[in-house]
Design a protein around this motif. Sequence first.
Motif, PDB file in Angstrom:
ATOM      1  N   LYS A   6       0.828  -1.208   0.000  1.00 15.44           N
ATOM      2  CA  LYS A   6       0.000   0.000   0.000  1.00 15.44           C
ATOM      3  C   LYS A   6       0.867   1.264   0.000  1.00 15.44           C
ATOM      4  O   LYS A   6       0.531   2.255  -0.655  1.00 15.44           O
ATOM      5  CB  LYS A   6      -0.922  -0.018   1.223  1.00 15.44           C
ATOM      6  N   LYS A   7       1.978   1.231   0.703  1.00 17.04           N
ATOM      7  CA  LYS A   7       2.901   2.368   0.749  1.00 17.04           C
ATOM      8  C   LYS A   7       3.741   2.501  -0.520  1.00 17.04           C
ATOM      9  O   LYS A   7       4.402   3.495  -0.737  1.00 17.04           O
ATOM     10  CB  LYS A   7       3.860   2.240   1.948  1.00 17.04           C
ATOM     11  N   TRP A  23       6.271   0.444  -1.307  1.00 15.62           N
ATOM     12  CA  TRP A  23       7.650   0.030  -1.060  1.00 15.62           C
ATOM     13  C   TRP A  23       8.011  -1.259  -1.781  1.00 15.62           C
ATOM     14  O   TRP A  23       9.185  -1.572  -1.933  1.00 15.62           O
ATOM     15  CB  TRP A  23       7.896  -0.154   0.427  1.00 15.62           C
TER      16      TRP A  23
END
Length: 183
Positions: free
Chosen positions: A175-176, A178
């Motif tokens: 979600k981030k 990364w």
Amino acid sequence: LVSEIVEGYIPIISKIENRLDEIEESDFYKSGSKIMDEVFELRGDLLKLRRGLRPMREVLHRFLVSRRVEMTDNDRKYFHDIYDDLVQQTEIIEANRELASDIRENFMTYNSLKSNNIMMTLTVISTIFLPLTFIVGLYGMNFDYMPELKWKYGYFIICALMLGVAVGMLWFFKKKGWLDMFK
């Protein structure tokens, strides 16, 4: 004599320029420090050439603008042509020095980006395994009064908890954004 000296620099400058062009067009990022050593050496050669040409250019310029030296129009034109060659070679040397610096900076930027990606990978892996290590360490202790140890499905619940934590962290990292670097 000056004309011969100036003409002698041309093949040297051309050779360096061609090699820098080859390095720039190649996939030098994967070649490693061997190519960078060569770039540093070529840049040093360009500095030496510049140190040799600049004073000669200044002397020739002073010679051309001096009112004390009498010369014919043909001689003035001849020396002016030599001076123009010197200016052109000096500009080529400066352009090649900038190219060598750009190659070096691109290489360093590429390596920095590669190192950052490696560090990000190690950080994600470490962050996922840190809570799992805590859970394993907690349940690895030899306490008699841990109620989960006496349950029939305690082992499976702890494994499911650990799997849930790992999947939850992977979802959070996804979600981030990364995990986009792993594509």
